[in-house]
Design an enzyme around this catalytic site. Structure first.
Site, PDB file in Angstrom:
ATOM      1  N   SER A 121      23.301  27.994  30.010  1.00 54.26           N
ATOM      2  CA  SER A 121      23.253  26.878  30.961  1.00 54.26           C
ATOM      3  C   SER A 121      23.352  25.542  30.265  1.00 54.26           C
ATOM      4  CB  SER A 121      21.914  26.887  31.706  1.00 54.26           C
ATOM      5  OG  SER A 121      21.751  28.069  32.405  1.00 54.26           O
ATOM      6  N   HIS A 142      30.293  29.713  32.159  1.00 51.08           N
ATOM      7  CA  HIS A 142      29.033  29.437  32.860  1.00 51.08           C
ATOM      8  C   HIS A 142      29.186  29.722  34.353  1.00 51.08           C
ATOM      9  CE1 HIS A 142      25.820  26.232  34.033  1.00 51.08           C
ATOM     10  NE2 HIS A 142      25.309  27.445  34.003  1.00 51.08           N
ATOM     11  N   GLU A 154      32.095  27.176  35.204  1.00 48.68           N
ATOM     12  CA  GLU A 154      32.317  26.041  34.304  1.00 48.68           C
ATOM     13  C   GLU A 154      32.761  26.658  32.972  1.00 48.68           C
ATOM     14  OE1 GLU A 154      28.608  23.923  33.620  1.00 48.68           O
ATOM     15  OE2 GLU A 154      29.548  21.994  33.939  1.00 48.68           O
ATOM     16  N   ASN A 192      24.525  21.108  34.753  1.00 52.73           N
ATOM     17  CA  ASN A 192      23.083  20.970  34.543  1.00 52.73           C
ATOM     18  C   ASN A 192      22.668  19.601  34.029  1.00 52.73           C
ATOM     19  OD1 ASN A 192      22.190  23.374  35.607  1.00 52.73           O
ATOM     20  ND2 ASN A 192      22.902  24.476  33.806  1.00 52.73           N
TER      21      ASN A 192
END
Ligand SMILES: NC(=O)c1ccc[n+]([C@@H]2O[C@H](COP(=O)([O-])OP(=O)(O)OC[C@H]3O[C@@H](n4cnc5c(N)ncnc54)[C@H](O)[C@@H]3O)[C@@H](O)[C@H]2O)c1
Length: 285
Positions: A121, A142, A154, A192
């Site tokens: 992450s 991701h 991602e 994130n």
């Protein structure tokens, strides 16, 4: 021609790993689903069975197709079982030491041509790549939670990631029914870096007594049109994962705006990790 991935090793059979294994097997790949713990691997497979059975009940999948998907997933507790795979996606616990240990082993065990991807992450792809002898074949892939539902992947390029590897991973994401978005290797990537500071701020609101978790979630749902409040989402992600990501942002940018809320640390220390342990900001039965 972009080489095709047909055999995939998924390392870590937790909530992300079992989701990745499910969508990969549904896309026709042969999957080895690995975990250090046999019980966790079995729990991962049970979750996949439950998800697929729900799709059959809803008439979205035939029983025959469900059985075909399940027949493509093999459980494993030894990384050696992935020795003939074209690619690995690592989805183990968000911890640099755990991940670099896994990558060193994958580098030794998997064929030279194999791509090594991480579902991290927030941890630096370039740093993970550096422990291998094939940094140009290491990449971030991701997925979002829950993997079978969320469209985005991602795709994070490390400093050395080759164009060919990027294209192969993008094509694989599309084959899994996802949309790939290319991002460079900075702490927290895009998703994130934006999401977690918002969640952390919501936790500060609880910590400082601004409002209850229910009220905070209601404000963000009704006022900002978020489908899920930030604290419900934090419980869903896992509070240990949320804390690990905040630590990466804080260390990576050395900017106090990313300091993790003390209440988040306290919950993690208490073992209140959210949905997966039955208690976080909310209690789950
Ligand atoms: N939870 C989310 O919403 C989310 C979203 C995107 C990405 N991620 C990332 O995905 C990864 C996994 O997160 P999760 O939520 O599935 O965690 P989880 O705690 O549900 O699962 C992690 C699994 O990894 C296993 N594991 C630990 N060390 C291992 C090793 N050496 N070899 C094999 N398996 C090992 C554990 O036994 C556990 O089953 C993390 O890097 C996390 O940051 C999480």
């Amino acid at each position: 021609m972009v080489p095709s991935v047909e055999k995939l090793l998924v390392v870590g059979a937790g909530q992300m790993g079992n989701g990745i294994a499910q969508v990969a097997a549904a896309a026709g790949l042969q999957v080895v689903l690995n975990d250090v713990n046999a019980e966790f691997a079995e729990r991962g497979l049970a979750n996949i069975q439950k998800n697929l059975a729900r799709s059959v009940e809803k008439g979205k999948l035939s029983t025959e197709d469900m059985n075909a998907v399940l027949s493509r997933i093999r459980l494993s507790t030894s990384l050696q079982d992935g020795a003939d795979c074209d690619m690995a996606v690592e989805a183990a616990t968000e911890n640099m030491e755990i991940k670099t240990n896994i990558f060193r082993q994958l580098d030794d065990l998997l064929p030279e041509r194999a791509i090594l991807a991480t579902n991290t992450s927030s941890l630096p792809i370039t740093e993970i790549a550096a422990v291998t002898k094939r940094p140009e074949q290491v990449i971030g892939m991701h997925f979002m939670n829950p993997v079978p539902v969320m469209k985005l992947v991602e795709v994070i390029r490390g400093l050395a990631t080759s164009d060919e590897v990027y294209e192969t991973v993008r094509a694989l994401a599309e084959r899994m029914g996802k949309t790939a978005v290319e991002v460079n290797d900075f702490p927290g990537f895009v998703s994130n870096r934006i999401l977690l500071p918002m969640i952390n701020e919501a936790i500060y609101c609880v910590y400082e007594g601004v409002a209850t978790p229910e009220a905070i979630d209601e404000v963000m749902k009704l006022g900002m049109n978020h489908p899920m409040g930030p604290l419900t989402l934090a419980d869903f992600i896992g509070l240990d994962t949320c804390l690990a990501i905040m630590e990466v942002l804080y260390e990576g940018f050395r900017d106090s705006k990313y300091r993790p809320c003390p209440l988040l640390r306290k919950y993690v220390k208490a073992g209140w990790l959210g949905r997966k342990t039955g208690r976080g900001f909310y209690v789950y039965s």
